[in-house]
Design a protein around this motif. Structure first.
Motif, PDB file in Angstrom:
ATOM      1  N   ARG A 227      18.951  78.699  25.738  1.00 54.80           N
ATOM      2  CA  ARG A 227      18.145  80.102  26.113  1.00 54.80           C
ATOM      3  C   ARG A 227      19.466  80.249  24.707  1.00 54.80           C
ATOM      4  NH1 ARG A 227      16.859  82.717  29.274  1.00 54.80           N
ATOM      5  NH2 ARG A 227      14.989  81.559  30.553  1.00 54.80           N
ATOM      6  N   LEU A 228      20.140  80.835  24.562  1.00 54.73           N
ATOM      7  CA  LEU A 228      21.605  81.049  23.517  1.00 54.73           C
ATOM      8  C   LEU A 228      21.657  79.697  23.221  1.00 54.73           C
ATOM      9  CD1 LEU A 228      23.035  82.960  23.215  1.00 54.73           C
ATOM     10  CD2 LEU A 228      25.205  81.824  24.730  1.00 54.73           C
ATOM     11  N   ALA A 229      21.186  78.664  23.369  1.00 54.72           N
ATOM     12  CA  ALA A 229      21.908  77.556  21.469  1.00 54.72           C
ATOM     13  C   ALA A 229      20.624  77.761  20.912  1.00 54.72           C
ATOM     14  CB  ALA A 229      21.881  76.461  22.406  1.00 54.72           C
ATOM     15  N   GLY A 234      24.623  85.578  19.427  1.00 54.89           N
ATOM     16  CA  GLY A 234      25.016  85.712  20.476  1.00 54.89           C
ATOM     17  C   GLY A 234      25.264  86.242  21.856  1.00 54.89           C
ATOM     18  N   TRP A 235      26.493  86.246  22.988  1.00 56.43           N
ATOM     19  CA  TRP A 235      26.040  85.943  24.111  1.00 56.43           C
ATOM     20  C   TRP A 235      26.164  87.141  24.942  1.00 56.43           C
ATOM     21  CZ3 TRP A 235      30.383  84.369  27.411  1.00 56.43           C
ATOM     22  CH2 TRP A 235      29.637  84.401  28.883  1.00 56.43           C
ATOM     23  N   ARG A 264      24.051  72.841  20.253  1.00 57.91           N
ATOM     24  CA  ARG A 264      24.787  74.157  19.277  1.00 57.91           C
ATOM     25  C   ARG A 264      26.336  74.057  18.406  1.00 57.91           C
ATOM     26  NH1 ARG A 264      22.786  79.324  18.715  1.00 57.91           N
ATOM     27  NH2 ARG A 264      24.121  80.002  16.705  1.00 57.91           N
ATOM     28  N   ASP A 265      26.475  74.602  17.637  1.00 56.59           N
ATOM     29  CA  ASP A 265      28.064  75.202  17.192  1.00 56.59           C
ATOM     30  C   ASP A 265      28.301  75.849  18.370  1.00 56.59           C
ATOM     31  OD1 ASP A 265      30.078  75.834  16.633  1.00 56.59           O
ATOM     32  OD2 ASP A 265      30.250  75.075  14.211  1.00 56.59           O
ATOM     33  N   PRO A 266      28.923  76.082  18.837  1.00 52.62           N
ATOM     34  CA  PRO A 266      29.573  77.140  19.712  1.00 52.62           C
ATOM     35  C   PRO A 266      30.106  78.727  18.983  1.00 52.62           C
ATOM     36  CG  PRO A 266      30.818  75.516  20.498  1.00 52.62           C
ATOM     37  CD  PRO A 266      30.166  75.206  19.633  1.00 52.62           C
ATOM     38  N   LEU A 267      31.094  78.502  17.951  1.00 52.33           N
ATOM     39  CA  LEU A 267      31.610  78.935  16.930  1.00 52.33           C
ATOM     40  C   LEU A 267      30.597  79.990  16.395  1.00 52.33           C
ATOM     41  CD1 LEU A 267      34.591  76.220  15.502  1.00 52.33           C
ATOM     42  CD2 LEU A 267      34.264  78.224  17.195  1.00 52.33           C
ATOM     43  N   GLU A 268      29.244  79.690  16.201  1.00 50.15           N
ATOM     44  CA  GLU A 268      28.338  80.250  15.269  1.00 50.15           C
ATOM     45  C   GLU A 268      27.799  81.860  16.081  1.00 50.15           C
ATOM     46  OE1 GLU A 268      25.978  76.259  13.367  1.00 50.15           O
ATOM     47  OE2 GLU A 268      24.533  77.597  14.814  1.00 50.15           O
ATOM     48  N   ILE A 269      28.754  81.447  17.858  1.00 53.28           N
ATOM     49  CA  ILE A 269      27.208  82.596  18.531  1.00 53.28           C
ATOM     50  C   ILE A 269      28.502  83.859  18.525  1.00 53.28           C
ATOM     51  CG2 ILE A 269      26.931  83.146  20.971  1.00 53.28           C
ATOM     52  CD1 ILE A 269      25.840  79.973  20.824  1.00 53.28           C
ATOM     53  N   ASP A 299      41.413  86.492  21.241  1.00 52.40           N
ATOM     54  CA  ASP A 299      41.680  85.733  20.766  1.00 52.40           C
ATOM     55  C   ASP A 299      40.671  84.562  21.592  1.00 52.40           C
ATOM     56  OD1 ASP A 299      43.596  86.269  19.652  1.00 52.40           O
ATOM     57  OD2 ASP A 299      45.655  86.226  21.063  1.00 52.40           O
ATOM     58  N   ALA A 300      39.884  85.249  22.876  1.00 51.17           N
ATOM     59  CA  ALA A 300      39.778  84.174  23.578  1.00 51.17           C
ATOM     60  C   ALA A 300      38.117  83.677  22.760  1.00 51.17           C
ATOM     61  CB  ALA A 300      39.000  84.689  24.871  1.00 51.17           C
ATOM     62  N   GLY A 301      37.492  84.892  21.631  1.00 48.03           N
ATOM     63  CA  GLY A 301      36.599  84.233  21.156  1.00 48.03           C
ATOM     64  C   GLY A 301      35.020  86.255  20.853  1.00 48.03           C
ATOM     65  N   VAL A 302      35.938  86.901  21.834  1.00 46.07           N
ATOM     66  CA  VAL A 302      34.740  88.464  21.733  1.00 46.07           C
ATOM     67  C   VAL A 302      34.367  88.849  20.484  1.00 46.07           C
ATOM     68  CG1 VAL A 302      34.977  90.595  22.758  1.00 46.07           C
ATOM     69  CG2 VAL A 302      35.401  88.480  23.866  1.00 46.07           C
ATOM     70  N   THR A 303      33.538  88.559  19.879  1.00 46.36           N
ATOM     71  CA  THR A 303      32.947  89.337  18.385  1.00 46.36           C
ATOM     72  C   THR A 303      32.764  91.261  19.058  1.00 46.36           C
ATOM     73  OG1 THR A 303      31.193  88.794  18.822  1.00 46.36           O
ATOM     74  CG2 THR A 303      32.858  87.066  17.391  1.00 46.36           C
ATOM     75  N   ASP A 304      31.988  91.332  19.712  1.00 52.52           N
ATOM     76  CA  ASP A 304      31.560  91.964  19.838  1.00 52.52           C
ATOM     77  C   ASP A 304      32.278  93.448  21.116  1.00 52.52           C
ATOM     78  OD1 ASP A 304      30.089  94.742  19.862  1.00 52.52           O
ATOM     79  OD2 ASP A 304      28.448  93.326  21.432  1.00 52.52           O
TER      80      ASP A 304
END
Length: 345
Positions: A227-229, A234-235, A264-269, A299-304
């Protein structure tokens, strides 16, 4: 800065994006529920207005149940969608504000802060009605809506809506399919085992290109990751990863691998992550000490970056309280950005 974080930045540079393309967001979690009648929801309104004035990026409204059954012990059952060892924070007569209605009301009181639900049980709504409600809210708010969705854990809630609890994952997928179709297509047709329509029009469309961003909640399991893909901007982690920073950091690589496996490119999420409060000498959350944990999440990729703070109930006091938090967050993000640029040169 971790090697993985540098990989993300360099990947985006190769794609021609600017170094600041992914701007970390400061989000505040406010609870839109109460174990008993609170008498007034004005403190919530005041805190949201203060967040808007203080420069907070997003308000996360937490708490969504349309109705309750009486088997609240099922909240502790992960196989049903609950949390291992969890305890439902209210009884069956707890007061829960409906998220779409509440976000619409709050959007009318504010001018810049974004809103999201954590989470909306989207499958309980008829798909075309949710598509219309979300599009309307996005238009009236000037494009300030993110839709956080999940499947829930309460069988009785689905039964009361006349829906099959065992099919709730498929129902959520169908709901998101219809929403995305109606948000993007001028003339929409859809066909599935349980729902079909032809040549349907929905206006106005959301302000945001491509429709309202959807943030998908779930653990790293095949259904949630598929579903996420398919749908996710976002996740929203669930279970231990939603509460414990160490668990989140350990889970992010597994999430990225899973969505990549679905093409899905995970860097888009985007990724939502809780920043734990660190108390100061007075026992209250300290801005500098708490924000010191921010670089590890980024650094781990958290955006929110989501915080839950003891914000005062009066609007001016709340704004004064939040201002140093926003300043500390912005300074930490700016410092990390400068560090990244130095490393990449």
């Amino acid at each position: 800065m971790s090697e993985y974080s540098l990989l993300i930045v360099r990947s985006r540079q190769r794609e021609g994006e600017c170094e600041d393309a992914v701007h970390p967001q400061f989000s505040l979690r406010y609870v839109a529920m109460s174990p008993d009648d609170p008498g007034s929801w004005q403190p919530l309104f005041n805190r949201v207005v203060a967040a808007d004035r203080a420069g907070v990026d997003r308000v996360v409204l937490s708490g969504e149940h349309v109705v309750f059954g009486e088997h609240l012990e099922n909240y502790a059952r992960p196989e049903l969608g609950g949390r291992a060892g969890g305890q439902q924070p209210t009884g069956p007569d707890g007061h829960f504000l409906e998220p779409m209605t509440t976000m619409s009301f709050l959007a009318g009181m504010t001018s810049r802060v974004r809103f999201t639900s954590s989470i909306l049980l989207a499958a309980l709504r008829r798909p075309i009605v949710l598509a219309k409600c979300a599009a309307t809210l996005d238009v009236l708010s000037g494009g300030r809506l993110d839709l956080g969705v999940g499947i829930g854990w309460q069988r009785e809630e689905y039964q009361a809506a006349g829906l099959d609890f065992g099919a709730r994952g498929r129902l959520l997928d169908q709901t998101l399919e219809v929403c995305r179709l109606l948000w993007r297509e001028q003339r929409a047709s859809y066909r599935s085992a349980g729902l079909s329509f032809e040549n349907i029009h929905l206006m106005p469309k959301p302000v945001q290109p491509g429709g309202v961003p959807v943030w998908v909640s779930g653990t790293v399991n095949p259904g949630a990751m598929r579903r996420l893909a398919r749908f996710g901007s976002g996740w929203i982690p669930w279970g231990k990863a939603s509460d414990l920073a160490a668990e989140l950091l350990a889970t992010i690589p597994a999430m990225r691998d899973a969505v990549a496996g679905f093409g899905r490119d995970p860097l888009e999420i985007g990724i939502a992550g809780k920043l734990p409060n660190i108390p100061g000498s007075d026992g209250q959350p300290d801005p500098q000490a708490t924000i010191a944990g921010l670089p590890e999440l980024l650094d781990a990729g958290v955006t929110d970056v989501r915080l839950q703070l003891p914000v005062p109930a009066e609007v001016n006091s709340a704004e004064d309280y939040l201002a140093p938090w926003v300043t500390a967050f912005r300074e930490a993000v700016q410092g990390r950005s400068q560090q990244t640029k130095g490393v990449l040169r």
